[in-house]
Design an enzyme around this catalytic site. Structure first.
Site, PDB file in Angstrom:
ATOM      1  CE1 TYR A 157      -3.735   2.297   0.358  1.00 35.35           C
ATOM      2  CE2 TYR A 157      -2.689   3.297   2.360  1.00 35.35           C
ATOM      3  CZ  TYR A 157      -3.792   3.337   1.484  1.00 35.35           C
ATOM      4  OH  TYR A 157      -4.593   4.408   1.542  1.00 35.35           O
ATOM      5  CE  LYS A 161      -3.575   5.094  -1.751  1.00 39.94           C
ATOM      6  NZ  LYS A 161      -4.462   5.477  -2.618  1.00 39.94           N
TER       7      LYS A 161
HETATM    8  P1  NAD Z   1     -13.255   2.955   0.733  1.00 38.25           P
HETATM    9  O1  NAD Z   1     -12.779   1.719   0.839  1.00 38.25           O
HETATM   10  O2  NAD Z   1     -14.521   3.274   1.271  1.00 38.25           O
HETATM   11  O3  NAD Z   1     -13.396   3.600  -0.744  1.00 38.25           O
HETATM   12  C1  NAD Z   1     -12.598   2.961  -1.467  1.00 38.25           C
HETATM   13  C2  NAD Z   1     -13.422   3.135  -2.982  1.00 38.25           C
HETATM   14  O4  NAD Z   1     -12.591   2.572  -4.242  1.00 38.25           O
HETATM   15  C3  NAD Z   1     -14.572   1.992  -3.102  1.00 38.25           C
HETATM   16  O5  NAD Z   1     -15.933   2.524  -3.407  1.00 38.25           O
HETATM   17  C4  NAD Z   1     -14.196   0.848  -3.870  1.00 38.25           C
HETATM   18  O6  NAD Z   1     -15.155   0.243  -4.579  1.00 38.25           O
HETATM   19  C5  NAD Z   1     -13.235   1.641  -4.996  1.00 38.25           C
HETATM   20  N1  NAD Z   1     -12.527   0.768  -5.655  1.00 38.25           N
HETATM   21  C6  NAD Z   1     -11.723  -0.123  -5.327  1.00 38.25           C
HETATM   22  N2  NAD Z   1     -11.094  -0.925  -6.387  1.00 38.25           N
HETATM   23  C7  NAD Z   1     -11.553  -0.190  -7.445  1.00 38.25           C
HETATM   24  C8  NAD Z   1     -11.553  -0.646  -8.843  1.00 38.25           C
HETATM   25  N3  NAD Z   1     -10.787  -1.524  -9.408  1.00 38.25           N
HETATM   26  N4  NAD Z   1     -12.119   0.187  -9.599  1.00 38.25           N
HETATM   27  C9  NAD Z   1     -13.124   1.002  -9.394  1.00 38.25           C
HETATM   28  N5  NAD Z   1     -13.216   1.505  -7.921  1.00 38.25           N
HETATM   29  C10 NAD Z   1     -12.586   0.774  -7.250  1.00 38.25           C
HETATM   30  O7  NAD Z   1     -12.308   3.785   1.172  1.00 38.25           O
HETATM   31  P2  NAD Z   1     -11.909   5.380   1.379  1.00 38.25           P
HETATM   32  O8  NAD Z   1     -11.003   5.634   2.679  1.00 38.25           O
HETATM   33  O9  NAD Z   1     -12.979   5.947   1.111  1.00 38.25           O
HETATM   34  O10 NAD Z   1     -10.691   5.383   0.313  1.00 38.25           O
HETATM   35  C11 NAD Z   1     -10.590   6.486  -0.811  1.00 38.25           C
HETATM   36  C12 NAD Z   1      -9.185   6.681  -1.352  1.00 38.25           C
HETATM   37  O11 NAD Z   1      -8.399   7.263  -0.043  1.00 38.25           O
HETATM   38  C13 NAD Z   1      -8.492   5.329  -1.378  1.00 38.25           C
HETATM   39  O12 NAD Z   1      -7.656   5.663  -2.489  1.00 38.25           O
HETATM   40  C14 NAD Z   1      -7.343   5.312  -0.031  1.00 38.25           C
HETATM   41  O13 NAD Z   1      -6.265   4.646  -0.239  1.00 38.25           O
HETATM   42  C15 NAD Z   1      -7.281   6.908   0.210  1.00 38.25           C
HETATM   43  N6  NAD Z   1      -6.927   7.228   1.557  1.00 38.25           N
HETATM   44  C16 NAD Z   1      -7.789   6.584   2.544  1.00 38.25           C
HETATM   45  C17 NAD Z   1      -7.496   6.826   3.829  1.00 38.25           C
HETATM   46  C18 NAD Z   1      -8.414   6.397   5.204  1.00 38.25           C
HETATM   47  O14 NAD Z   1      -7.936   6.578   6.230  1.00 38.25           O
HETATM   48  N7  NAD Z   1      -9.793   5.929   4.940  1.00 38.25           N
HETATM   49  C19 NAD Z   1      -6.521   7.418   4.264  1.00 38.25           C
HETATM   50  C20 NAD Z   1      -5.556   7.811   3.122  1.00 38.25           C
HETATM   51  C21 NAD Z   1      -5.880   7.540   1.978  1.00 38.25           C
END
Ligand code: NAD
Length: 249
Positions: A157, A161
């Site tokens: 991961y 990133k």
């Molecule tokens: P989440 O799991 O709720 O959302 C991720 C979304 O991406 C989901 O809707 C999923 O269906 C979609 N997805 C996954 N694989 C896919 C694919 N192959 N094609 C299309 N869609 C796809 O989590 P989130 O926290 O809302 O994450 C959103 C972004 O934020 C991600 O890139 C995650 O890495 C990043 N992020 C999250 C956090 C956290 O703490 N939640 C922190 C830093 C970064």
């Protein structure tokens, strides 16, 4: 919300829930037509579209796996057919996994990179040609603090990133002369389904190491994304904005 449109369209990947859904709502409230990409959650994406429309906003849903270039291209063609052009691309779709490095399999490694960085390449590649032709556009990629600091038990991961940060900086340099701003957000720990596995003790430990003493909300990240998409950020490119409560300074 959204009853006065700003005439712009934002395509947000992985937008059926979490940060992507919060961004979709924020963009719609700000007057954007919102193209909601989803992978499996047709019901949640449809509900989000209906919520936005019930508040006077404009939205449409598009199924595509960001790791499949043909479906990404088809999605982009559909968005352009429906809304005319794509002014903002938010590369938000992502997956996470916690595992010892020695237990990460080849397929887990490949899937992580496919979604979190190759997907960013595919979506950007499919959208950017028209932005270059228009000499206007904004691309916002969603990285993570772990792409900056590295996280134990999340080597794949963190690698993906970190790649998003490198991608953002390099593309910002290349597309600056075309008046396209490319930035990323690197959120800290945010309250979404991605973190549903965290125990109360984990959250307590995170709060302890965060100056603002809490985890963040999807809405707070959405506001950072919305700012980078706005005219207020016209002179900002190649940057990493990190809504993280001070966890990484
Ligand atoms: P989440 O799991 O709720 O959302 C991720 C979304 O991406 C989901 O809707 C999923 O269906 C979609 N997805 C996954 N694989 C896919 C694919 N192959 N094609 C299309 N869609 C796809 O989590 P989130 O926290 O809302 O994450 C959103 C972004 O934020 C991600 O890139 C995650 O890495 C990043 N992020 C999250 C956090 C956290 O703490 N939640 C922190 C830093 C970064």
């Amino acid at each position: 919300m959204g009853s006065v449109t700003n005439g712009k369209t934002a395509l947000i990947t992985g937008a059926s829930r979490g940060i992507g859904a919060a961004a979709a709502r924020a963009f719609a409230r700000d007057g954007y037509s919102v193209a909601i990409n989803y992978l499996h959650s047709h019901g949640a994406a449809t509900k989000l579209k209906c919520d936005i429309e019930s508040r006077g906003g404009k939205a449409e849903i598009y199924r595509a796996d960001v790791t499949d270039f043909d479906s990404v291209e088809a999605m982009v063609r559909s968005v352009v057919a429906d809304f005319g052009q794509i002014d903002v691309l938010v590369n938000n779709a992502g997956i996470a996994e916690q595992k010892l490095f020695t237990e990460i399999t080849q397929s887990e490694w490949e899937r992580m990179l496919a979604v979190n960085i190759t997907g960013v390449f595919y979506c950007t590649r499919a959208v950017v040609g028209e932005m270059i032709a228009r000499k206007s556009g904004k691309i916002i990629n969603v990285s993570s603090i772990w792409g900056i600091t590295g996280a134990s038990c999340e080597v794949h991961y963190s690698t993906s990133k970190a790649a998003v940060v490198g991608f953002t900086k390099a593309l910002a340099k290349e597309l600056g002369p075309s008046n396209i701003q490319v930035n990323c957000v690197a959120p800290g720990v945010i309250d979404t389904d991605m973190n549903s596995g965290l125990t109360e003790q984990d959250i307590w430990a995170i709060n302890e190491s965060t100056p603002l003493e809490r985890i963040g909300t999807a809405d707070e990240v959405a506001e950072s994304i919305l700012f980078l998409a706005s005219d207020k950020a016209d002179f900002i490119t190649g940057q990493v904005l990190s809504p993280n409560g001070g966890m990484v300074i």
